[in-house]
Design an enzyme around this catalytic site. Structure first.
Site, PDB file in Angstrom:
ATOM      1  N   ILE A 139     -23.011  25.477   2.683  1.00  0.00           N
ATOM      2  CA  ILE A 139     -23.732  24.466   1.908  1.00  0.00           C
ATOM      3  C   ILE A 139     -23.670  23.105   2.610  1.00  0.00           C
ATOM      4  O   ILE A 139     -22.734  22.813   3.358  1.00  0.00           O
ATOM      5  CB  ILE A 139     -23.201  24.379   0.460  1.00  0.00           C
ATOM      6  CG1 ILE A 139     -21.716  24.003   0.426  1.00  0.00           C
ATOM      7  CG2 ILE A 139     -23.488  25.673  -0.295  1.00  0.00           C
ATOM      8  CD1 ILE A 139     -21.160  23.779  -0.964  1.00  0.00           C
TER       9      ILE A 139
ATOM     10  N   TYR B 212      -9.648  26.725   1.726  1.00  0.00           N
ATOM     11  CA  TYR B 212     -10.256  25.957   0.646  1.00  0.00           C
ATOM     12  C   TYR B 212      -9.963  26.590  -0.711  1.00  0.00           C
ATOM     13  O   TYR B 212      -9.602  27.761  -0.817  1.00  0.00           O
ATOM     14  CB  TYR B 212     -11.778  25.874   0.829  1.00  0.00           C
ATOM     15  CG  TYR B 212     -12.456  27.217   0.680  1.00  0.00           C
ATOM     16  CD1 TYR B 212     -12.956  27.636  -0.552  1.00  0.00           C
ATOM     17  CD2 TYR B 212     -12.574  28.084   1.763  1.00  0.00           C
ATOM     18  CE1 TYR B 212     -13.558  28.879  -0.695  1.00  0.00           C
ATOM     19  CE2 TYR B 212     -13.178  29.327   1.628  1.00  0.00           C
ATOM     20  CZ  TYR B 212     -13.660  29.720   0.400  1.00  0.00           C
ATOM     21  OH  TYR B 212     -14.244  30.952   0.254  1.00  0.00           O
TER      22      TYR B 212
ATOM     23  N   TYR C 201     -25.419  24.576  -4.554  1.00  0.00           N
ATOM     24  CA  TYR C 201     -26.297  25.726  -4.818  1.00  0.00           C
ATOM     25  C   TYR C 201     -27.494  25.394  -5.698  1.00  0.00           C
ATOM     26  O   TYR C 201     -28.264  26.278  -6.055  1.00  0.00           O
ATOM     27  CB  TYR C 201     -25.475  26.871  -5.413  1.00  0.00           C
ATOM     28  CG  TYR C 201     -24.457  27.377  -4.431  1.00  0.00           C
ATOM     29  CD1 TYR C 201     -24.832  28.212  -3.391  1.00  0.00           C
ATOM     30  CD2 TYR C 201     -23.119  26.989  -4.517  1.00  0.00           C
ATOM     31  CE1 TYR C 201     -23.900  28.660  -2.457  1.00  0.00           C
ATOM     32  CE2 TYR C 201     -22.188  27.427  -3.598  1.00  0.00           C
ATOM     33  CZ  TYR C 201     -22.583  28.261  -2.569  1.00  0.00           C
ATOM     34  OH  TYR C 201     -21.670  28.695  -1.648  1.00  0.00           O
TER      35      TYR C 201
ATOM     36  N   PHE D 139     -14.126  20.980  -3.979  1.00  0.00           N
ATOM     37  CA  PHE D 139     -13.410  21.796  -3.004  1.00  0.00           C
ATOM     38  C   PHE D 139     -12.218  21.030  -2.465  1.00  0.00           C
ATOM     39  O   PHE D 139     -12.348  19.894  -2.018  1.00  0.00           O
ATOM     40  CB  PHE D 139     -14.315  22.159  -1.816  1.00  0.00           C
ATOM     41  CG  PHE D 139     -15.355  23.181  -2.125  1.00  0.00           C
ATOM     42  CD1 PHE D 139     -15.060  24.530  -2.066  1.00  0.00           C
ATOM     43  CD2 PHE D 139     -16.642  22.800  -2.464  1.00  0.00           C
ATOM     44  CE1 PHE D 139     -16.025  25.485  -2.346  1.00  0.00           C
ATOM     45  CE2 PHE D 139     -17.619  23.739  -2.743  1.00  0.00           C
ATOM     46  CZ  PHE D 139     -17.308  25.087  -2.683  1.00  0.00           C
TER      47      PHE D 139
ATOM     48  N   PHE E 180     -13.571  29.257  -8.766  1.00  0.00           N
ATOM     49  CA  PHE E 180     -14.538  30.318  -8.503  1.00  0.00           C
ATOM     50  C   PHE E 180     -14.293  31.020  -7.173  1.00  0.00           C
ATOM     51  O   PHE E 180     -14.773  32.119  -6.955  1.00  0.00           O
ATOM     52  CB  PHE E 180     -15.984  29.806  -8.583  1.00  0.00           C
ATOM     53  CG  PHE E 180     -16.284  28.653  -7.664  1.00  0.00           C
ATOM     54  CD1 PHE E 180     -16.593  28.873  -6.329  1.00  0.00           C
ATOM     55  CD2 PHE E 180     -16.262  27.358  -8.142  1.00  0.00           C
ATOM     56  CE1 PHE E 180     -16.871  27.805  -5.481  1.00  0.00           C
ATOM     57  CE2 PHE E 180     -16.540  26.288  -7.312  1.00  0.00           C
ATOM     58  CZ  PHE E 180     -16.843  26.519  -5.971  1.00  0.00           C
ATOM     59  N   ASP E 181     -13.518  30.409  -6.284  1.00  0.00           N
ATOM     60  CA  ASP E 181     -13.217  31.050  -5.004  1.00  0.00           C
ATOM     61  C   ASP E 181     -12.101  30.267  -4.311  1.00  0.00           C
ATOM     62  O   ASP E 181     -11.964  29.061  -4.513  1.00  0.00           O
ATOM     63  CB  ASP E 181     -14.460  31.073  -4.114  1.00  0.00           C
ATOM     64  CG  ASP E 181     -14.317  31.978  -2.898  1.00  0.00           C
ATOM     65  OD1 ASP E 181     -13.418  32.848  -2.889  1.00  0.00           O
ATOM     66  OD2 ASP E 181     -15.114  31.826  -1.951  1.00  0.00           O
TER      67      ASP E 181
END
Length: 136
Positions: A79, A48, A105, A121, A59-60
């Site tokens: 999540i 991902y 979140y 994502f 962010f990731d």
């Protein structure tokens, strides 16, 4: 119209199909047909890339680590947007998930993710544990 043409058109129509509700928009980017897609409780391996909708900043990303994330889908290990958005997915399939804060979140945020952020994502299902290639 020939059956092969109809099937090709149907496959093309599936790529880009969206499933919407108030918390999650799921877009199939690369459709894959299989006999045994993901179900709740499967241990899956997913690559991902996560970005913020607000500014597009990443962010990731599992791709940066060279290893997919492994978890049991539909089991509250990730999540809710992932638990719902990665169900009924086939290995090799790619989806874009746009997740509202309530299924991400929320008001607490997490690390580099600000509170109340809409997350995007790009996901790719690598494999499903315990499912042989013959079953796919």
């Amino acid at each position: 119209m020939k059956l092969t043409t109809i099937l090709a058109l149907a496959a093309t129509a599936l790529a880009g199909e969206t499933i919407n509700n108030e918390h999650l928009k799921t877009e199939v980017v690369t459709a894959v047909d299989c006999k045994r897609p993901t179900v709740a409780g499967d241990k899956i391996h997913v690559h991902y890339r996560g970005t913020l909708e607000s500014d597009g900043s990443e962010f990731d990303a599992s791709y940066n680590r060279g290893q997919p994330l492994s978890f049991k889908v539909g089991s509250n290990q990730v999540i809710k947007g992932w638990d719902q958005g990665l169900l009924d997915m086939c290995p090799g399939e790619k989806r874009k998930l746009t997740i509202q804060p309530e299924w991400a979140y929320g008001s607490r945020g997490a690390g580099p993710i600000p509170a109340n952020s809409v997350l995007i994502f790009e996901t790719e299902l690598v494999s499903i544990d315990g499912v042989s290639k013959d079953e796919l």
